[in-house]
Every structure is written in structure tokens, then in C-alpha cells.
Design a protein around this motif. Structure first.
Motif, PDB file in Angstrom:
ATOM      1  N   LEU A  33       0.820  -1.212   0.000  1.00  0.00           N
ATOM      2  CA  LEU A  33       0.000   0.000   0.000  1.00  0.00           C
ATOM      3  C   LEU A  33       0.856   1.265   0.000  1.00  0.00           C
ATOM      4  CD1 LEU A  33      -2.901  -1.117   2.352  1.00  0.00           C
ATOM      5  CD2 LEU A  33      -2.959  -0.820  -0.144  1.00  0.00           C
ATOM      6  N   VAL A  34       1.999   1.253   0.689  1.00  0.00           N
ATOM      7  CA  VAL A  34       2.907   2.412   0.632  1.00  0.00           C
ATOM      8  C   VAL A  34       3.357   2.634  -0.811  1.00  0.00           C
ATOM      9  CG1 VAL A  34       5.234   3.221   1.241  1.00  0.00           C
ATOM     10  CG2 VAL A  34       3.688   2.440   3.027  1.00  0.00           C
ATOM     11  N   ALA A  35       3.742   1.563  -1.488  1.00  0.00           N
ATOM     12  CA  ALA A  35       4.179   1.692  -2.884  1.00  0.00           C
ATOM     13  C   ALA A  35       3.031   2.178  -3.772  1.00  0.00           C
ATOM     14  CB  ALA A  35       4.733   0.366  -3.393  1.00  0.00           C
ATOM     15  N   LEU A  36       1.852   1.591  -3.590  1.00  0.00           N
ATOM     16  CA  LEU A  36       0.684   1.978  -4.386  1.00  0.00           C
ATOM     17  C   LEU A  36       0.299   3.428  -4.138  1.00  0.00           C
ATOM     18  CD1 LEU A  36      -1.786   1.226  -6.215  1.00  0.00           C
ATOM     19  CD2 LEU A  36      -2.976   0.668  -4.081  1.00  0.00           C
ATOM     20  N   PHE A  37       0.145   3.794  -2.877  1.00  0.00           N
ATOM     21  CA  PHE A  37      -0.285   5.156  -2.556  1.00  0.00           C
ATOM     22  C   PHE A  37       0.775   6.199  -2.915  1.00  0.00           C
ATOM     23  CE2 PHE A  37      -3.094   3.162   0.944  1.00  0.00           C
ATOM     24  CZ  PHE A  37      -4.108   2.922   0.025  1.00  0.00           C
ATOM     25  N   SER A  38       2.064   5.830  -2.826  1.00  0.00           N
ATOM     26  CA  SER A  38       3.136   6.764  -3.208  1.00  0.00           C
ATOM     27  C   SER A  38       3.071   7.098  -4.695  1.00  0.00           C
ATOM     28  CB  SER A  38       4.509   6.178  -2.883  1.00  0.00           C
ATOM     29  OG  SER A  38       4.691   6.074  -1.491  1.00  0.00           O
ATOM     30  N   ALA A  39       2.506   6.176  -5.474  1.00  0.00           N
ATOM     31  CA  ALA A  39       2.427   6.375  -6.920  1.00  0.00           C
ATOM     32  C   ALA A  39       1.168   7.123  -7.357  1.00  0.00           C
ATOM     33  CB  ALA A  39       2.478   5.013  -7.620  1.00  0.00           C
ATOM     34  N   LEU A  40       0.243   7.361  -6.435  1.00  0.00           N
ATOM     35  CA  LEU A  40      -0.982   8.064  -6.809  1.00  0.00           C
ATOM     36  C   LEU A  40      -0.694   9.550  -7.003  1.00  0.00           C
ATOM     37  CD1 LEU A  40      -3.581   6.404  -4.405  1.00  0.00           C
ATOM     38  CD2 LEU A  40      -3.232   5.948  -6.840  1.00  0.00           C
ATOM     39  N   PRO A  41      -0.995  10.074  -8.186  1.00  0.00           N
ATOM     40  CA  PRO A  41      -0.657  11.470  -8.489  1.00  0.00           C
ATOM     41  C   PRO A  41      -1.217  12.480  -7.490  1.00  0.00           C
ATOM     42  CG  PRO A  41      -1.398  10.341 -10.469  1.00  0.00           C
ATOM     43  CD  PRO A  41      -1.635   9.406  -9.313  1.00  0.00           C
TER      44      PRO A  41
END
Length: 167
Positions: A33-41
Motif C-alpha cells: 500500500l505504501v508503494a501503491l499510494f506513493s504512486a498516486l498522483p
């Protein structure tokens, strides 16, 4: 048979080992989730500094977006952790009505620490030239160690204590 005898004789050590091994289920949830959310513009664009009470996320540490990343990743990770630790580590049969509020309080402390610490760690890392996703992942790793220190014993003796089924 020898292992089962050892595990029964050294129950706390065995629970501590299971706690750490099975915590990886929530760790995988958290890291993903850290990786996913870090990638959200929309989160990545929230780079303004965030300072409130004990939370300190300067622009160099990712600002408000980094705070949200850690918070949004931590909540589902704690839910996963609750279920795994209750059922698999401590094999607790304590009711959810009893255990869940205690776990929620422990999780609130844990989430506070888990969202305070990264701002400071990311600030230190940015000072030595490490930023972005790598800084977020290093902060998450440091958080995991702190969470083990905060959580194991209280879960064992307070959250999930009571009537238990043993292997």
C-alpha cells in the motif's frame, strides 16, 4: 514431536517467533500500500509541508502526501495484523467485543508512532540524499521494528489474553 515439545515448553518464545513471522502478512500489506499510494498522483502532488501536533513532514520528506501515504497504508495493515495475531499467533478465543477495543487502543498508539516517525526519518534521509519511494520504504522498515517493540507483549498479556486453545 521434539519441536512440539519445545514449543510447549517455550511458549512465549514460540509466540514471539510466530508474531514476527506472521507480522509479515501485514508487512506485505503495508509495503504494497505504501508503494501503491506513493504512486498516486493526487497524493504525490501534496508536497506542502505538514506540521501538526507531533507530526512533522517537511517538503523534503514528502509533505502532506507522505503523511497520508503512511496513514492510509497503516490502517488496513493493522486490521490484517489483528486477525493474524489473534487467530494464528496467540490462538485466542477471546471475543472480538473484548479484544477489538483493546487492540484499537494499541493500534491508535501504534498508528500515531507509525505516522510520526516517518516524517522525522524521511527528513534525516533526505539530508543524506535519500528520498522518494526508497526513503518511504526505509521509514516503513524502521517502523516495523518499533511496532514489534510496542506490540508483542501488550497483545500477549492484555489484548488476546484469556481463554485460549493450545496446539
Amino acid at each position: 514431536m521434539a519441536f512440539k515439545e519445545w514449543a510447549e515448553k517455550h511458549q512465549t518464545i514460540w509466540e514471539f517467533l510466530k508474531f514476527n513471522i506472521l507480522s509479515n502478512i501485514s508487512t506485505i500489506t503495508r509495503f504494497g500500500l505504501v508503494a501503491l499510494f506513493s504512486a498516486l498522483p493526487f497524493l504525490a502532488s501534496m508536497t506542502q509541508p505538514f506540521d501538526f501536533f507531533v507530526w512533522h513532514y517537511p517538503t523534503s520528506a514528502g509533505g502532506l502526501g507522505a503523511f497520508y501515504v503512511f496513514l492510509l497504508a497503516e490502517i488496513p495493515a493493522q486490521i490484517v495484523n489483528y486477525l493474524v495475531q489473534m487467530k494464528l499467533t496467540f490462538k485466542s478465543t477471546v471475543s472480538h467485543a473484548s479484544a477489538a477495543p483493546r487492540f484499537a487502543l494499541l493500534a491508535a498508539i501504534n498508528i500515531t508512532v507509525s505516522t510520526v516517525l516517518p516524517g522525522y526519518v524521511n527528513g534525516i534521509l533526505s539530508g543524506v540524499g535519500i528520498g522518494g519511494l526508497l526513503a518511504n520504504l526505509i521509514s516503513t522498515l524502521i517502523n516495523l521494528v518499533v511496532q514489534v517493540i510496542i506490540c508483542f507483549y501488550p497483545m500477549k498479556v492484555w489484548v488476546f489474553s484469556g481463554d485460549k486453545t493450545r496446539e
